[in-house]
Design an enzyme around this catalytic site. Structure first.
Site, PDB file in Angstrom:
ATOM      1  N   LYS A  14       0.837  -1.220   0.000  1.00 29.21           N
ATOM      2  CA  LYS A  14       0.000   0.000   0.000  1.00 29.21           C
ATOM      3  C   LYS A  14       0.863   1.258   0.000  1.00 29.21           C
ATOM      4  O   LYS A  14       0.671   2.147  -0.815  1.00 29.21           O
ATOM      5  CB  LYS A  14      -0.926   0.029   1.234  1.00 29.21           C
ATOM      6  CG  LYS A  14      -2.020  -1.013   1.224  1.00 29.21           C
ATOM      7  CD  LYS A  14      -3.020  -0.772   2.347  1.00 29.21           C
ATOM      8  CE  LYS A  14      -2.436  -0.928   3.736  1.00 29.21           C
ATOM      9  NZ  LYS A  14      -2.006  -2.309   4.069  1.00 29.21           N
ATOM     10  N   ARG A  89     -10.356   0.966   7.948  1.00 33.83           N
ATOM     11  CA  ARG A  89      -9.948  -0.416   8.235  1.00 33.83           C
ATOM     12  C   ARG A  89     -11.041  -1.165   8.981  1.00 33.83           C
ATOM     13  O   ARG A  89     -10.858  -2.333   9.295  1.00 33.83           O
ATOM     14  CB  ARG A  89      -8.692  -0.393   9.103  1.00 33.83           C
ATOM     15  CG  ARG A  89      -7.387  -0.596   8.339  1.00 33.83           C
ATOM     16  CD  ARG A  89      -6.277  -0.520   9.362  1.00 33.83           C
ATOM     17  NE  ARG A  89      -5.078  -1.204   9.052  1.00 33.83           N
ATOM     18  CZ  ARG A  89      -3.961  -0.615   8.613  1.00 33.83           C
ATOM     19  NH1 ARG A  89      -3.947   0.651   8.349  1.00 33.83           N
ATOM     20  NH2 ARG A  89      -2.868  -1.313   8.456  1.00 33.83           N
TER      21      ARG A  89
HETATM   22  P1  AMP Z   1       0.072   0.713   8.552  1.00 35.57           P
HETATM   23  O1  AMP Z   1       1.231   1.616   8.477  1.00 35.57           O
HETATM   24  O2  AMP Z   1      -1.069   1.134   7.665  1.00 35.57           O
HETATM   25  O3  AMP Z   1       0.430  -0.735   8.364  1.00 35.57           O
HETATM   26  O4  AMP Z   1      -0.500   0.828  10.044  1.00 35.57           O
HETATM   27  C1  AMP Z   1       0.293   0.453  11.162  1.00 35.57           C
HETATM   28  C2  AMP Z   1      -0.571   0.315  12.401  1.00 35.57           C
HETATM   29  O5  AMP Z   1      -1.209   1.582  12.688  1.00 35.57           O
HETATM   30  C3  AMP Z   1      -1.725  -0.672  12.292  1.00 35.57           C
HETATM   31  O6  AMP Z   1      -1.330  -2.010  12.558  1.00 35.57           O
HETATM   32  C4  AMP Z   1      -2.673  -0.128  13.358  1.00 35.57           C
HETATM   33  O7  AMP Z   1      -2.236  -0.461  14.667  1.00 35.57           O
HETATM   34  C5  AMP Z   1      -2.520   1.388  13.187  1.00 35.57           C
HETATM   35  N1  AMP Z   1      -3.486   1.916  12.187  1.00 35.57           N
HETATM   36  C6  AMP Z   1      -3.202   2.465  10.980  1.00 35.57           C
HETATM   37  N2  AMP Z   1      -4.331   2.821  10.338  1.00 35.57           N
HETATM   38  C7  AMP Z   1      -5.361   2.491  11.150  1.00 35.57           C
HETATM   39  C8  AMP Z   1      -6.770   2.571  11.056  1.00 35.57           C
HETATM   40  N3  AMP Z   1      -7.372   3.070   9.953  1.00 35.57           N
HETATM   41  N4  AMP Z   1      -7.514   2.130  12.104  1.00 35.57           N
HETATM   42  C9  AMP Z   1      -6.926   1.623  13.203  1.00 35.57           C
HETATM   43  N5  AMP Z   1      -5.611   1.481  13.362  1.00 35.57           N
HETATM   44  C10 AMP Z   1      -4.814   1.910  12.352  1.00 35.57           C
END
Ligand code: AMP
Length: 215
Positions: A14, A89
């Protein structure tokens, strides 16, 4: 107007694809994960709270995340469109986003869903490195920097994300299957979903994206 959501499991690419789309189409790249990591770096209250969930591979509570995105989407730079990476999410986040889109007259126009088999995700996540300074993504074998451990773009040091380990990945995948995957059906009902084969090269994914979004 392009108001895009980029979806896919952890390790689908992503962030990497978001950076390319955002540069080609001149759209602000809104990554909730990056926003949380920035808050953690700055040791804000939001950062402390987010960290307690992220370290366990759990999702940050909806009310916190929705508030953050609502504020961000209301900013002037999103007038030209936007690219959401890692949000929504959960179903409540998607429902809140539909409402925010109506209030701001900025409805979602495309959902790009990156599809990658689970066996590939573990390798991608465990080999992933990111620039500590600018956040640019790398991989120890698939996307190497020119100089080991150094960012091609800004010269910063490459590090492993705190939540990029096999143990945390299990909970992140679990959260993805239970909370996030149902969104594909939610957006299919609005006819917005376009699947992308995330195992292809970055350039051919970009070509596929061009055929969906236009030049
Ligand atoms: P990412 O960088 O998108 O993989 O996000 C890393 C972590 O941030 C995830 O595993 C969640 O703990 C938190 N996170 C990111 N986006 C969201 C979201 N939309 N809702 C809840 N937690 C989020």
């Amino acid at each position: 107007m392009l108001n895009i959501i980029l979806m896919g499991p952890p390790g689908a690419g992503k962030g990497t694809n978001a950076k390319r789309i955002s540069a080609s189409y001149k759209l602000p790249h809104i990554s909730t994960g990056d926003m949380f990591r920035e808050a953690i770096k700055n040791q804000t209250e939001l950062g402390m709270l987010a960290k307690s969930y992220m370290d366990k591979g759990l999702l940050v509570p909806d009310e916190v995340t929705i508030g953050l995105v609502k504020e961000r989407l209301a900013k002037d730079d999103c007038k030209v469109g936007f690219l959401l990476d890692g949000f929504p999410r959960t179903i409540p986040q998607a429902e809140a986003l539909t409402k925010i889109g109506e209030e701001l007259a900025r409805p979602i126009t495309h959902v790009l869903n990156i599809v990658v088999p689970e066996s590939v995700l573990v390798d991608r996540i465990c080999g992933r490195r990111v620039c500590k300074t600018c956040g640019a993504p790398y991989h120890v074998t698939n996307l190497k920097p020119k100089v080991d451990g150094i960012c091609d773009l800004c010269g910063g040091n490459l590090v492993q994300r705190a939540d990029d380990n096999e143990e945390t990945l299990k909970s992140r995948l679990n959260e993805y299957h239970h909370q996030t995957e149902p969104l594909i059906k939610y957006y299919s009902n609005f006819n917005l979903v376009h699947d992308l084969d995330g195992t292809k090269s970055l350039d051919s994914i970009s070509e596929d994206i061009k055929s969906i979004l236009g030049e």
